[in-house]
Write an enzyme that holds these catalytic residues in place. Structure first.
Site, PDB file in Angstrom:
ATOM      1  N   ASP A  11       0.450 -15.683   5.791  1.00  0.00           N
ATOM      2  CA  ASP A  11      -0.027 -17.196   5.413  1.00  0.00           C
ATOM      3  C   ASP A  11       0.104 -17.491   4.192  1.00  0.00           C
ATOM      4  OD1 ASP A  11      -0.161 -17.399   8.324  1.00  0.00           O
ATOM      5  OD2 ASP A  11      -2.368 -17.270   8.226  1.00  0.00           O
TER       6      ASP A  11
ATOM      7  N   ARG B  14       7.443  -0.152  13.358  1.00  0.00           N
ATOM      8  CA  ARG B  14       8.059  -0.597  12.156  1.00  0.00           C
ATOM      9  C   ARG B  14       8.932  -1.526  12.236  1.00  0.00           C
ATOM     10  NH1 ARG B  14       5.171   2.385   8.315  1.00  0.00           N
ATOM     11  NH2 ARG B  14       4.930   4.734   9.026  1.00  0.00           N
TER      12      ARG B  14
ATOM     13  N   PRO C 200       0.814  -1.196  -0.091  1.00  0.00           N
ATOM     14  CA  PRO C 200      -0.062   0.031  -0.034  1.00  0.00           C
ATOM     15  C   PRO C 200       0.887   1.277  -0.109  1.00  0.00           C
ATOM     16  CG  PRO C 200       0.015  -1.104   2.148  1.00  0.00           C
ATOM     17  CD  PRO C 200       0.607  -1.954   1.124  1.00  0.00           C
ATOM     18  N   ASN C 201       0.280   2.155  -0.704  1.00  0.00           N
ATOM     19  CA  ASN C 201       0.898   3.587  -0.936  1.00  0.00           C
ATOM     20  C   ASN C 201       2.083   3.841  -1.447  1.00  0.00           C
ATOM     21  OD1 ASN C 201      -0.979   5.053   0.985  1.00  0.00           O
ATOM     22  ND2 ASN C 201      -0.203   3.795   2.554  1.00  0.00           N
TER      23      ASN C 201
ATOM     24  N   ALA D 297       3.231  -0.946   4.637  1.00  0.00           N
ATOM     25  CA  ALA D 297       2.665  -0.989   5.969  1.00  0.00           C
ATOM     26  C   ALA D 297       2.090  -2.343   6.423  1.00  0.00           C
ATOM     27  CB  ALA D 297       1.385  -0.043   5.936  1.00  0.00           C
TER      28      ALA D 297
ATOM     29  N   SER E 202      13.332   2.067   2.650  1.00  0.00           N
ATOM     30  CA  SER E 202      14.187   2.509   3.691  1.00  0.00           C
ATOM     31  C   SER E 202      14.576   1.553   4.934  1.00  0.00           C
ATOM     32  CB  SER E 202      13.314   3.821   4.455  1.00  0.00           C
ATOM     33  OG  SER E 202      12.041   3.040   5.030  1.00  0.00           O
TER      34      SER E 202
ATOM     35  N   ASN F 212       7.394  -6.170  -1.198  1.00  0.00           N
ATOM     36  CA  ASN F 212       7.532  -4.957  -0.216  1.00  0.00           C
ATOM     37  C   ASN F 212       6.231  -4.649   0.419  1.00  0.00           C
ATOM     38  OD1 ASN F 212       7.873  -2.586   0.961  1.00  0.00           O
ATOM     39  ND2 ASN F 212       8.793  -1.466  -0.618  1.00  0.00           N
TER      40      ASN F 212
ATOM     41  N   HIS G 108       3.962  -4.881   9.034  1.00  0.00           N
ATOM     42  CA  HIS G 108       3.731  -4.753  10.449  1.00  0.00           C
ATOM     43  C   HIS G 108       2.345  -5.368  11.071  1.00  0.00           C
ATOM     44  CE1 HIS G 108       7.006  -2.330   9.451  1.00  0.00           C
ATOM     45  NE2 HIS G 108       6.527  -1.557   8.851  1.00  0.00           N
TER      46      HIS G 108
END
Lengths: 142, 142, 142, 142, 142, 142, 142, 142, 142, 142, 142, 142
Positions: D84, D108, D9-10, D74, D99, D71, D77
């Protein structure tokens, strides 16, 4: 160079109660030595003691000074208000503890002040105040 | 009156790396001031620096002294061996930190040394060592 | 472009002990591949291994380099001294772990290095070092 | 050799929002480089981005591949469902973070993916994806 | 008596992936047995599966029922939204887990659902769903 | 049957410092008794002491032996490197502590060694080493 | 097929004390239903109740059975001895709780039994025992 | 010299259940060896086993002895009552564990006994009892 | 001045389920009042509700606005993705909660949003949205 | 309709110290705006400020009011006495924080007041007080 | 008015073991004073002591009484079964501890009983029982 | 025999606010009963109430007494200063709580006073003060 020295709660009993634990040096003895060394170092020192958190915050707000020496005693571990007052005052500040707080109860290991003061001196008895005066003299002399 | 001053790991880089963070005072500058004040106070001071935990333990065991000043740097937070050596030596000991460790990372807030030293001085820069010398002088003079 | 590759404690045993766990690739095999790829990429690489925390700090301080690749092994989880040395050196640094530390003991999940390195590569075996060399090449090439 | 690259996301906002923080490289730029290097390495790469946890699980289940680069952003975490799905797919998987997540907020620092992927690459920017492609090539080439 | 049976993320893969871990019983097999026993018990059962948290919340809101059987799978440990939807629906609800979650990773031991469901059945495999049907029959029969 | 006995940091001071705490038995006395009992039991024992973590790792790697007795002292609580070396050596290993570590500071209650050694003996003074020798004899005799 | 049903401490009071909380069903009522369903399912069931941890361990050791149903009540949260006995017996075991323990005090959320039993049924009242009988029948019938 | 040896819950099953885990040595075998070595060492040894915490406390209170060897098994982690009984008895006491409790579940790492016994021996199998006898002999012989 | 108002999961049920807990005010009632006050204050307000985390992230990314009001409901405590989207959008944002989350379950006390929003309003019911509109008006008016 | 507005410790310094952090708005400016809006809304407002916890408790007990607005400042995190006084007064109460406490030190994230007030408004600067007045007006108007 | 007084494990040793710690008052002395004061207050008191948790639960279930005084000793910290029995009995209950448990080990600071008893009296020695009798008299007299 | 009774913050409201929670007994009623029983027992009792931590510390320092009864109310959980004052005074001290603090909020379960007082009485209402008087009489009579 004005210095404010603040003694927190129960420090007024020093030397008169539990002498076998805290020795026989009274707060008056300490204050006298603070004033003597202040004279030697050319510092204009004012001393304040209170058992009240609010009164200590008031004193920090209302006493003009160039640097600050504070032994917050019990409030070290519980007072965010005194922490905020020290930060608001915005002067160099040195936290002094007579005993080594790391040899005492677990809850005495955290200090709300530590994050806003310049430095700490602990475990060196009455001498801690005198070393703090010298440190203030040094900091202000820069 | 013999004093042992121990500098821990990476302190040998003081003043030569990251000067904008740690300033331009080198360990040599600090050591010179330590020796000068020692002379004034009549103290016979020996200075030791190492990056190795084991070498610091060895030095603590093998250097006879009446009092001890130690800036354990990174080992403050990780070395039980140095703690045990300080306790075994059984001399008055003062822990010095140049910066205020409470304004840094969380893990720098615990000190294995704190429970066995006489006192701590932190956040007062190079001056911390000089105040520690005065405190040793006072303690040994009692 | 000078690269320093540091191997931490017990990595000298790779391939000779517990081959069923860690495979039969020795540290010599890894180092040879590191040197070969360094040649290809035009990197001047120096390799250092030690079981001693202090010796690793010394090496980090004394070996001039443009970037740093370090597999701190066991010291990942216990050495603030190596962390401080990496920070003091102030060069791009890549932390490499041969195995995926998140599939091992709980205490291997925290890394003192993580907060001061540029990046980490873990779980990709010997290949991790080679990828780190490429990353250094990229970073320095910018 | 089919590779699935999943962006969480994002990440679709990369390069268009907060360029001073994340730089001006867009996800399109990254994807183009991923496709170019895939071509060089002989990999047949498919790229997928979604802001929805469920859609990522669906994609992981429905896209046949020999290895996986993810990747999770968010969802690193917070998503046991993606963990799964990665485990169920049963392919080599590499977790990439642009990062260094250890220099960001405390929450994070934990990754639900870490326990089921082959390895992680973090803190090396866009380069991380390219290194992950090389690692996949290596793993599949064995 | 209408019963809603909800299967969470990745349960659609049952029996087709990792058969040595989860066995060869597919979700279709389970659903068939659920429908058969529903017939026997006179229950009008609807079955829903999704990998998406939001879609499961939607289904819980939009499917009229007298009782609810839910295996939230990965969302057990991460979804307050599904918890809130179950509470809002206000029907008897039974949480089913195929495996004993206490024999798996630490993070699988907490269930956001546990505080709002009537009861849980775990570790009894496919049988868990059938027992849950019987329990619903009993609760509704009171 | 070769046995390696390793004494950790500060144990070289036994009997010479703080005799009222640790008694007057020196490490030499202990070593002599270890050698005598080794003779009786037909064990070929080598003894090593160091204050340095790295040197202990080196010794564990370089001293061929059939079984290992180690009192890691302060490194018990801080050294993953020694833990890893013991595991790499892959020999039966017995951890000995002279005092009962559960009657001392909180941080002394965790042992990095405990997870990789065969067994522990603690709180039984010098006798602990002798019992460990007998246990090695038994294990190797099987 | 022999089944052992164990009721833990204070369950003998069911239905006679605090009827507004626990209802008016007595343990005798439950046991009668257990025996009836056992008859239907062809199970040879023995029932045992005790307030004593040791007596429950004894019963688990001494009562031959093919499967085990246990409501450990208060011992759920405090008895490693009963856990160990269940594990030693090595039979399929189902943990039953009458109420949903996740809606009660925090300390009732952990179960020492959970790690060694086959499965758990909780929050479904007396019905939980009957479902457990059916599950035993199913497991033994395989 | 009277020695009391106490075996905690489930130890009576040693050698008869789960032989692939615990071996085929029975408690009777262990007891025979304890009695034989006791004879050799001139110790008058009494052995007691119970699955009941209260019965173990009773035995500790009522059996006169000069020293105590106890394997509290499951009660190690849950019984303050046995801890208090050991302290009240006021005799040298050695805690024995057959397996290395640090290689088992997390909850087995804490021992209520550790703070009141003289020492512990763990992970050395049946041999642990015999070493404990020798240690008692030594302690009482002082 | 464009304002985006986002309602999180299950808020669409307001007023229709559990009226004794949440009252009889529906989301439609709230939205009508939001639109009316927006008109008064000269704000161009868009309202969005979804039960899906991904859809909320999409809406935050795709709806141009000058300020943002969000009641993340259950996602408050579990969604880093929504947090990251709010941060990426880079607009003033106000977090609204209808109930006082500090009087509810423990897990409702942490908010992933709190660190990236401008401010929070909680516990003031429907009025919270209207106060947030006024606050947006004030902030944008500066 | 009487409203009591209470300002906690150090708020009297607003606008006069650290203007670059807290802006140049003084407490007098805030109070003037509070009184103006009170007039508009027909509220009879009394304002009280003190640095003393006890004085704030006294004021809460002794000032009759229909609703309460309190910015407890530092006492938010340390005063159970003020919490108890708010609860005892039994009036609608709104907690106001000028800054977003979630962007500050960890210890500022917990509020003893949160569990007893009606609602909180934080991070919206001086505007927070005005919104709180409107909320009081609404609550009392019901 | 019937009162049941329950003494927990090891209290039968009072006055006969460790007299320098617990004094020379025996449980018989205490019981005699309890009976004398009961006579004065018109209470029909029954006293029970056991080292067994199960026996204490049995006694609580089987001894009819109007109020209960219990010193659970070691079971204070470990017995949910006794807690549940006290709750089931549903009579006023007073928990007595002879010593101040807050001056002892950390684990003695939690009491499973505290949540279900009417009140506690601790640290007042034998007098605690007598004060508890008076409190029972008062409660029953209401 | 002089007794000082200290009532902490908000206790002056007893009986006048929230009578359904705390009953209708006022502090005046309690004080009258304290004085009456003091007369009977021959105790010269002084009573002090304040809402200010500092004022309570002052009172503890300045009121000569042979024993101390204190209900610190909210300061129980937050005041190290009062703890230190009690310790400095060095007299027998009894901590009284009207309600059972273990049935209230989590933060009310810790008492800074507990470590320095002789004993505690809690949960027994107003009667607690009277029992404390009797206990003081007993202690001073020894």
């Amino acid at each position: 160079m004005k210095i404010l020295v603040v003694h927190g709660p129960n420090l007024n009993l020093l030397g008169t109660r539990e002498p076998d634990v805290y020795g026989r040096t009274t707060l008056q003895d300490i204050n006298q030595q603070i004033m003597e060394l202040s004279g030697e170092l050319g510092l204009d020192t004012v001393i304040f003691q209170s058992n009240s958190e609010g009164a200590i915050v008031d004193a920090l707000q209302n006493t003009p000074c160039d640097a600050l020496i504070i032994n917050p005693a019990a409030y070290t571990h519980t007072s965010v208000a005194i922490r905020d007052a020290i930060a608001a005052v915005g002067r160099p500040a040195i936290e002094v503890h007579i005993s080594n707080i790391h040899k005492r109860e677990e809850f005495r290991k955290t200090s709300y002040m530590a994050g806003v003061v310049t430095g700490q001196i602990s475990g060196l008895g009455m001498e801690g105040y005198l070393l703090a005066l010298r440190a203030c003299r040094k900091i202000l002399g820069r």
